[in-house]
Design a protein around this motif. Structure first.
Motif, PDB file in Angstrom:
ATOM      1  N   VAL A   1       4.407  -6.173 -14.148  1.00  0.00           N
ATOM      2  CA  VAL A   1       5.235  -7.217 -13.542  1.00  0.00           C
ATOM      3  C   VAL A   1       4.459  -7.962 -12.457  1.00  0.00           C
ATOM      4  N   LEU A   2       3.678  -7.254 -11.663  1.00  0.00           N
ATOM      5  CA  LEU A   2       2.878  -7.929 -10.646  1.00  0.00           C
ATOM      6  C   LEU A   2       1.910  -8.928 -11.277  1.00  0.00           C
ATOM      7  N   ALA A   3       1.341  -8.557 -12.415  1.00  0.00           N
ATOM      8  CA  ALA A   3       0.440  -9.472 -13.120  1.00  0.00           C
ATOM      9  C   ALA A   3       1.193 -10.682 -13.646  1.00  0.00           C
ATOM     10  N   GLN A   4       2.402 -10.465 -14.159  1.00  0.00           N
ATOM     11  CA  GLN A   4       3.217 -11.593 -14.631  1.00  0.00           C
ATOM     12  C   GLN A   4       3.545 -12.555 -13.493  1.00  0.00           C
ATOM     13  N   LEU A   5       3.924 -12.004 -12.338  1.00  0.00           N
ATOM     14  CA  LEU A   5       4.317 -12.839 -11.208  1.00  0.00           C
ATOM     15  C   LEU A   5       3.152 -13.640 -10.651  1.00  0.00           C
ATOM     16  N   ALA A   6       1.927 -13.220 -10.951  1.00  0.00           N
ATOM     17  CA  ALA A   6       0.756 -13.945 -10.459  1.00  0.00           C
ATOM     18  C   ALA A   6       0.710 -15.372 -10.983  1.00  0.00           C
ATOM     19  N   GLY A   7       1.436 -15.648 -12.054  1.00  0.00           N
ATOM     20  CA  GLY A   7       1.429 -16.984 -12.620  1.00  0.00           C
ATOM     21  C   GLY A   7       2.364 -17.961 -11.942  1.00  0.00           C
ATOM     22  N   ASP A   8       3.127 -17.519 -10.922  1.00  0.00           N
ATOM     23  CA  ASP A   8       4.096 -18.398 -10.268  1.00  0.00           C
ATOM     24  C   ASP A   8       3.571 -18.792  -8.889  1.00  0.00           C
ATOM     25  N   GLY A   9       3.251 -20.058  -8.724  1.00  0.00           N
ATOM     26  CA  GLY A   9       2.661 -20.535  -7.483  1.00  0.00           C
ATOM     27  C   GLY A   9       3.597 -20.535  -6.295  1.00  0.00           C
ATOM     28  N   ARG A  10       4.893 -20.288  -6.508  1.00  0.00           N
ATOM     29  CA  ARG A  10       5.833 -20.252  -5.379  1.00  0.00           C
ATOM     30  C   ARG A  10       5.714 -18.965  -4.573  1.00  0.00           C
ATOM     31  N   LEU A  11       5.036 -17.973  -5.127  1.00  0.00           N
ATOM     32  CA  LEU A  11       4.941 -16.672  -4.476  1.00  0.00           C
ATOM     33  C   LEU A  11       3.642 -16.562  -3.688  1.00  0.00           C
ATOM     34  N   ALA A  12       3.753 -16.130  -2.423  1.00  0.00           N
ATOM     35  CA  ALA A  12       2.566 -15.973  -1.594  1.00  0.00           C
ATOM     36  C   ALA A  12       1.919 -14.616  -1.803  1.00  0.00           C
ATOM     37  N   ALA A  13       2.727 -13.562  -1.862  1.00  0.00           N
ATOM     38  CA  ALA A  13       2.197 -12.209  -2.030  1.00  0.00           C
ATOM     39  C   ALA A  13       3.093 -11.441  -2.979  1.00  0.00           C
ATOM     40  N   ARG A  14       2.489 -10.514  -3.729  1.00  0.00           N
ATOM     41  CA  ARG A  14       3.236  -9.678  -4.679  1.00  0.00           C
ATOM     42  C   ARG A  14       2.686  -8.275  -4.524  1.00  0.00           C
ATOM     43  N   VAL A  15       3.522  -7.321  -4.122  1.00  0.00           N
ATOM     44  CA  VAL A  15       3.040  -5.962  -3.847  1.00  0.00           C
ATOM     45  C   VAL A  15       4.038  -4.940  -4.374  1.00  0.00           C
ATOM     46  N   PRO A  16       3.576  -3.712  -4.603  1.00  0.00           N
ATOM     47  CA  PRO A  16       4.523  -2.638  -4.913  1.00  0.00           C
ATOM     48  C   PRO A  16       5.383  -2.329  -3.679  1.00  0.00           C
ATOM     49  N   ASN A  17       6.535  -1.748  -3.887  1.00  0.00           N
ATOM     50  CA  ASN A  17       7.362  -1.271  -2.778  1.00  0.00           C
ATOM     51  C   ASN A  17       6.927   0.166  -2.490  1.00  0.00           C
ATOM     52  N   HIS A  18       5.849   0.296  -1.719  1.00  0.00           N
ATOM     53  CA  HIS A  18       5.242   1.609  -1.467  1.00  0.00           C
ATOM     54  C   HIS A  18       6.190   2.544  -0.725  1.00  0.00           C
ATOM     55  N   ILE A  19       5.979   3.827  -0.920  1.00  0.00           N
ATOM     56  CA  ILE A  19       6.771   4.870  -0.277  1.00  0.00           C
ATOM     57  C   ILE A  19       5.965   5.481   0.856  1.00  0.00           C
ATOM     58  N   PHE A  20       6.631   5.709   1.989  1.00  0.00           N
ATOM     59  CA  PHE A  20       6.013   6.315   3.160  1.00  0.00           C
ATOM     60  C   PHE A  20       6.720   7.626   3.465  1.00  0.00           C
ATOM     61  N   GLU A  21       5.983   8.571   4.082  1.00  0.00           N
ATOM     62  CA  GLU A  21       6.537   9.883   4.391  1.00  0.00           C
ATOM     63  C   GLU A  21       6.328  10.223   5.861  1.00  0.00           C
ATOM     64  N   LEU A  22       7.334  10.894   6.442  1.00  0.00           N
ATOM     65  CA  LEU A  22       7.202  11.371   7.804  1.00  0.00           C
ATOM     66  C   LEU A  22       6.104  12.420   7.873  1.00  0.00           C
ATOM     67  N   GLN A  23       5.450  12.520   9.043  1.00  0.00           N
ATOM     68  CA  GLN A  23       4.299  13.405   9.181  1.00  0.00           C
ATOM     69  C   GLN A  23       4.625  14.582  10.094  1.00  0.00           C
ATOM     70  N   GLN A  24       5.382  15.541   9.544  1.00  0.00           N
ATOM     71  CA  GLN A  24       5.728  16.755  10.257  1.00  0.00           C
ATOM     72  C   GLN A  24       5.194  17.944   9.482  1.00  0.00           C
ATOM     73  N   ALA A  25       4.394  18.760  10.114  1.00  0.00           N
ATOM     74  CA  ALA A  25       3.877  19.960   9.461  1.00  0.00           C
ATOM     75  C   ALA A  25       4.756  21.149   9.824  1.00  0.00           C
ATOM     76  N   ALA A  26       4.641  22.230   8.977  1.00  0.00           N
ATOM     77  CA  ALA A  26       5.420  23.413   9.247  1.00  0.00           C
ATOM     78  C   ALA A  26       5.029  23.974  10.643  1.00  0.00           C
ATOM     79  N   GLY A  27       5.697  24.288  11.363  1.00  0.00           N
ATOM     80  CA  GLY A  27       5.323  24.888  12.602  1.00  0.00           C
ATOM     81  C   GLY A  27       5.851  26.413  12.563  1.00  0.00           C
TER      82      GLY A  27
END
Length: 457
Positions: free
Chosen positions: A166-192
């Motif tokens: 889909v990102l490759a398909q969207l590259a053909g539309d000049g109205r879009l400035a950026a196209r990225v995945p909706n990345h996932i982030f995780e909290l950084q807590q280790a076992a204590g």
């Protein structure tokens, strides 16, 4: 061979091969051979099977945990237009880079929501709806980002196409400035167990104060009735309004370490605490984090603590750059994924203060990320922090980042220069060198030394 096949496809197609798919009402399987369908007076060509095979399956899929849905204001209502640091003139937003077409989902690093993409565009919900209809996507949210200076649209992929496709398909539309995945982030807590952090960073607990300094925390929800936080929170924002609050632990610990008072003494009691809930079940997404960052900037945050890690994302990178251009100091956890882990973001973005965790003996936490992006070390192994219902011992670069955010609030209150680069230079110059002489990939410049920084401001 692949190049030759692509040239043949372009030659045989009656219109440009990257005009992409049909609107939802006439959407077809993108794996079908080249066919045309009318769309707004244009002939739209469906990509043939050979291109689907070249892109392969997405990396989100079952390997990625389900991410919280983005929380966004409807249509074009601007959020986070923001005054940023009141003492700093707001520059024009840096536009995210106009990304080149994605050639393979294998180039997408990190976990991401498997059925969503994010785009930025000039215009509002109407333009987003037109783009979605043209490419057979669903508009799941749109909002204007004050930091990016554009509309951020979150598109759903209803038919199972891989994200890279889909990102490759969207590259053909000049109205879009950026196209990225909706990345996932995780909290950084280790076992204590008295909190040794004050001693190790040379901050006098009896004199510590963040009064008049605004510190924003992007994290889980917090426990507003905790004695250390009751009456401390100056503003709250929920970036996940449609998701029930179940987790208050991590956010309570981070905010308490920074601004706790009363029975638990935080690093910067008296700070004006701004708290954005953006995590549930330990995870969040780019879209949610962007909305939280916009809110913090609009509320006048001078420091923003980001105790989480995810992959590099151009939209989030641009928002961070624009926040720093407004004079906002960004502090982030370096990550708890071990010596061989890839760089953790947002900590690895230029200008963000990346913090790793050490113990009472100034030894590095074994699970800490390493890399040239690490800036500072701070206590983060077996430190005492508030949790819902009391206090506990916690471990992780998350908590080291919170301690650095609190230390910076003390410096600002004492009159240190508030420009992000100047503060980062001051902290690096006055840090206590650990490990090999000079900056290294384990400890960065070394252990933050608040007393020396106050003397050298």
């Amino acid at each position: 061979m692949v190049r030759a096949i692509l040239i043949a496809i372009l030659f045989l197609s009656p219109t440009a091969a990257f005009a992409q798919s049909a609107p939802p009402s006439t959407a077809r399987d993108p794996a079908q051979t080249s066919q045309t369908a009318p769309s707004g007076g244009r002939n739209v060509v469906l990509l043939p099977q050979i291109l689907a095979d070249l892109f392969g399956p997405g990396q989100g899929g079952d390997a990625a945990p389900p991410a919280p849905n983005g929380a966004s204001a409807p249509t074009d209502a601007a959020q986070g237009g923001g005054q940023g640091n009141p003492a700093t003139q707001t520059p024009a937003p840096i536009q995210p880079p106009r990304t080149s077409p994605v050639t393979s989902p294998r180039a997408i690093s990190g976990a991401f929501v498997p059925d969503e993409v994010l785009v930025t565009l000039d215009g509002g919900a109407g333009v987003a709806a037109e783009v979605a209809a043209l490419f057979g996507l669903q508009v799941r949210s749109t909002r204007v980002s004050g930091l990016l200076g554009q509309t951020v649209a979150r598109f759903g992929i209803p038919d199972g196409r891989p994200v890279g496709f889909v990102l490759a398909q969207l590259a053909g539309d000049g109205r879009l400035a950026a196209r990225v995945p909706n990345h996932i982030f995780e909290l950084q807590q280790a076992a204590g167990i008295v909190n040794y952090a004050f001693e190790r960073i040379a901050l006098d607990a009896s004199e510590a104060s963040g009064e008049t300094v605004s510190v924003a925390v992007i994290d889980t929800a917090l426990d507003p009735e905790h004695p250390a936080l009751k009456g401390v929170v100056a503003g709250e924002f929920d970036a996940l309004p449609d998701m029930a609050v179940k987790d208050r632990g991590h956010g309570t610990s981070i905010s308490g370490l920074i601004a706790g008072q009363g029975p638990f003494h935080g690093m910067a009691p008296g700070a004006r605490l701004l708290h954005a809930r953006a995590f549930e079940g330990g995870i969040s997404s780019t879209d949610v984090l962007l909305s939280a960052l916009d809110w913090a900037a609009s509320e006048g945050a001078q420091i923003i603590n980001m105790s989480f890690v995810g992959p590099e994302n151009p939209l989030f990178a641009a928002a961070c750059r624009n926040a720093m251009a407004r004079g906002i100091v960004l502090v982030a956890a370096a990550g708890n994924n071990g010596p061989g882990a890839p760089f953790g973001y947002p900590a690895a973005y230029d200008g963000v203060i990346a913090v790793t965790a050490t113990d009472v003996h100034d030894k590095l936490m074994g699970q800490a990320n390493r890399g040239r992006y690490v800036d500072l070390s701070a206590p983060g192994v077996n430190v005492i922090a508030p949790i819902p219902g009391g206090t506990d011992v916690v471990t992780g670069t998350s908590f080291a980042a919170a301690i650095v955010s609190g230390a910076i609030a003390n410096l600002m209150r004492a009159g240190a220069k508030q420009e992000p680069a100047a503060l980062a230079t001051l902290l690096a110059r006055t840090a206590v060198d650990l490990g090999p002489p000079g900056r290294d990939e384990d400890f960065g410049h070394g252990l933050i030394n608040t007393k020396a920084a106050l003397a050298g401001r």
